[in-house]
Design an enzyme around this catalytic site. Sequence first.
Site, PDB file in Angstrom:
ATOM      1  N   LYS A   1       0.862  -1.187   0.000  1.00 23.02           N
ATOM      2  CA  LYS A   1       0.000   0.000   0.000  1.00 23.02           C
ATOM      3  C   LYS A   1       0.895   1.233   0.000  1.00 23.02           C
ATOM      4  O   LYS A   1       1.705   1.425   0.903  1.00 23.02           O
ATOM      5  CB  LYS A   1      -0.907  -0.009   1.221  1.00 23.02           C
ATOM      6  CG  LYS A   1      -1.769   1.249   1.320  1.00 23.02           C
ATOM      7  CD  LYS A   1      -2.810   1.125   2.400  1.00 23.02           C
ATOM      8  CE  LYS A   1      -3.619   2.394   2.513  1.00 23.02           C
ATOM      9  NZ  LYS A   1      -4.654   2.281   3.549  1.00 23.02           N
TER      10      LYS A   1
ATOM     11  N   ARG B   1     -10.780   9.799   1.662  1.00 19.78           N
ATOM     12  CA  ARG B   1     -10.641  10.470   2.961  1.00 19.78           C
ATOM     13  C   ARG B   1     -11.787  11.463   3.165  1.00 19.78           C
ATOM     14  O   ARG B   1     -12.211  11.690   4.295  1.00 19.78           O
ATOM     15  CB  ARG B   1      -9.264  11.122   3.069  1.00 19.78           C
ATOM     16  CG  ARG B   1      -8.158  10.055   3.179  1.00 19.78           C
ATOM     17  CD  ARG B   1      -6.753  10.632   3.281  1.00 19.78           C
ATOM     18  NE  ARG B   1      -5.750   9.561   3.158  1.00 19.78           N
ATOM     19  CZ  ARG B   1      -4.454   9.774   2.942  1.00 19.78           C
ATOM     20  NH1 ARG B   1      -3.993  11.001   2.829  1.00 19.78           N
ATOM     21  NH2 ARG B   1      -3.616   8.754   2.844  1.00 19.78           N
TER      22      ARG B   1
ATOM     23  N   LYS C   1       1.170  10.041   5.581  1.00 14.26           N
ATOM     24  CA  LYS C   1       1.309   8.646   6.022  1.00 14.26           C
ATOM     25  C   LYS C   1       2.606   8.013   5.515  1.00 14.26           C
ATOM     26  O   LYS C   1       2.718   6.794   5.418  1.00 14.26           O
ATOM     27  CB  LYS C   1       0.075   7.849   5.569  1.00 14.26           C
ATOM     28  CG  LYS C   1      -1.244   8.393   6.161  1.00 14.26           C
ATOM     29  CD  LYS C   1      -2.426   7.446   5.933  1.00 14.26           C
ATOM     30  CE  LYS C   1      -3.677   7.969   6.647  1.00 14.26           C
ATOM     31  NZ  LYS C   1      -4.823   7.033   6.554  1.00 14.26           N
TER      32      LYS C   1
ATOM     33  N   LYS D   1      -2.056  -1.466  -3.902  1.00 10.72           N
ATOM     34  CA  LYS D   1      -2.936  -0.304  -3.821  1.00 10.72           C
ATOM     35  C   LYS D   1      -2.117   0.972  -3.889  1.00 10.72           C
ATOM     36  O   LYS D   1      -1.130   1.063  -3.159  1.00 10.72           O
ATOM     37  CB  LYS D   1      -3.696  -0.366  -2.492  1.00 10.72           C
ATOM     38  CG  LYS D   1      -4.633   0.793  -2.251  1.00 10.72           C
ATOM     39  CD  LYS D   1      -5.255   0.667  -0.911  1.00 10.72           C
ATOM     40  CE  LYS D   1      -6.021   1.946  -0.610  1.00 10.72           C
ATOM     41  NZ  LYS D   1      -6.439   2.024   0.744  1.00 10.72           N
TER      42      LYS D   1
ATOM     43  N   SER E   1     -10.253   5.475  -4.762  1.00 14.03           N
ATOM     44  CA  SER E   1     -11.204   6.571  -4.934  1.00 14.03           C
ATOM     45  C   SER E   1     -10.755   7.588  -5.980  1.00 14.03           C
ATOM     46  O   SER E   1     -11.558   8.064  -6.775  1.00 14.03           O
ATOM     47  CB  SER E   1     -11.426   7.252  -3.587  1.00 14.03           C
ATOM     48  OG  SER E   1     -10.194   7.695  -3.050  1.00 14.03           O
TER      49      SER E   1
ATOM     50  N   TYR F   1     -15.197   0.717  -6.838  1.00 15.40           N
ATOM     51  CA  TYR F   1     -16.483   1.392  -6.610  1.00 15.40           C
ATOM     52  C   TYR F   1     -17.419   1.205  -7.795  1.00 15.40           C
ATOM     53  O   TYR F   1     -18.609   1.487  -7.692  1.00 15.40           O
ATOM     54  CB  TYR F   1     -16.239   2.881  -6.319  1.00 15.40           C
ATOM     55  CG  TYR F   1     -15.328   3.076  -5.125  1.00 15.40           C
ATOM     56  CD1 TYR F   1     -15.821   2.931  -3.828  1.00 15.40           C
ATOM     57  CD2 TYR F   1     -13.965   3.337  -5.282  1.00 15.40           C
ATOM     58  CE1 TYR F   1     -14.997   3.060  -2.722  1.00 15.40           C
ATOM     59  CE2 TYR F   1     -13.124   3.467  -4.193  1.00 15.40           C
ATOM     60  CZ  TYR F   1     -13.641   3.325  -2.914  1.00 15.40           C
ATOM     61  OH  TYR F   1     -12.813   3.438  -1.832  1.00 15.40           O
TER      62      TYR F   1
HETATM   63  C1  PBG Z   1      -7.409   3.606   5.515  1.00 19.16           C
HETATM   64  C2  PBG Z   1      -7.742   3.311   4.107  1.00 19.16           C
HETATM   65  C3  PBG Z   1      -7.570   4.201   3.041  1.00 19.16           C
HETATM   66  C4  PBG Z   1      -8.109   3.594   1.910  1.00 19.16           C
HETATM   67  C5  PBG Z   1      -8.568   2.332   2.281  1.00 19.16           C
HETATM   68  N1  PBG Z   1      -8.330   2.170   3.652  1.00 19.16           N
HETATM   69  C6  PBG Z   1      -7.038   5.591   3.022  1.00 19.16           C
HETATM   70  C7  PBG Z   1      -5.704   5.880   3.558  1.00 19.16           C
HETATM   71  O1  PBG Z   1      -4.831   5.021   3.705  1.00 19.16           O
HETATM   72  O2  PBG Z   1      -5.522   7.054   3.888  1.00 19.16           O
HETATM   73  C8  PBG Z   1      -8.175   4.235   0.543  1.00 19.16           C
HETATM   74  C9  PBG Z   1      -9.218   3.760  -0.400  1.00 19.16           C
HETATM   75  C10 PBG Z   1      -9.489   4.654  -1.553  1.00 19.16           C
HETATM   76  O3  PBG Z   1      -8.843   5.691  -1.783  1.00 19.16           O
HETATM   77  O4  PBG Z   1     -10.429   4.312  -2.305  1.00 19.16           O
HETATM   78  N2  PBG Z   1      -6.810   2.722   6.292  1.00 19.16           N
END
Ligand code: PBG
Length: 332
Positions: free
Chosen positions: A202, A212, A225, A256, A282, A321
Amino acid sequence: MKPTVAPFPTTRLRRMRQSPALRRLARENTLTVDDLIWPVFVMDGKDDETPVASMPGVTRKTIDRVVKAAKEAHALGIPAICIFPYTDMAARTEDCALAWSPDNISNQAIRAIKDAVPEIAVMTDIALDPYNINGHDGFVEDGEIVNDRTVDALVKMAIAQAEAGADILGPSDMMDGRIAAIRAALESGGHQNVTILSYTAKYASSFYGPFRDAVGASSALTGDKKTYQMDPGNSDEALRLVERDLNEGADMVMVKPGMPYLDICRRVKDSFGVPTYAYQVSGEYAMVQAAAQNGWLDHDAVMLESLLCFKRAGCDGILTYFAPAVAKILNN
Ligand code: PBG
């Protein structure tokens, strides 16, 4: 094995592209409803949903509406649904205690779905960010996102979700050692059949912006992060993480975001041959929707092409989605 290509005109590669029938016969990869995991946002309340402004077509739903969505998804043949909670700002704390409460909104939603549609697999998210006052996936001590104390909390979260009936746990926090700790707790807690789909590779990505917004974490997040999520410039590190997570007991691994990281999907699949998933996040969804709304891209065609390309890159499935929209098309 090297492909044989006799010189032109003996070989004319266009021969196999000349008709839909020949193209269908020669097609190497296909997208089916079996490949889809549908992420949904759940919020408090009754018989209600609110749109997510940066994700046209996506809403946060109350539990009864999520159950309805799960029934629809199952009817469309979608094998799994993934729950993300929207927590009120006032309920977020520094100790994140709501994260492992059996009665938090996610765990209520898991129970309600498994009650109404036991056939659909329910996936969860394991990370502290929806419950954390500062929007981080782990506990923050003197500005540092601490690893080991966070892992203890993630284990409690995992057990609460398993007890609620989750089929697939999705640790998305990127702490070290969490898969081993969660797997050990599941084994000793009588949950040996609960699967783990680790968010293994990730990346610290700017493509998560709309998500978010959806979970109300944008305003909460202090800093970024980057001390726990991966550097977008790295690729070898993803393979080390996959090997580590498999050794610790992950059943499935995830890359991801999706489309900008298809090279990682391919390397993971080629190196390990394990169930490999990608998250079309997203921001990827928002880009397609925005361009389509402007008439700049053909929505359905781009949606189908983007998802097929995950299959070509070696993925066994995609969190998207678009899941219900694409399932409707694939079923016709
Ligand atoms: C949080 C989490 C995130 C997503 C899935 N779980 C956001 C992040 O790490 O800040 C992102 C999913 C998306 O953008 O569709 N643990």
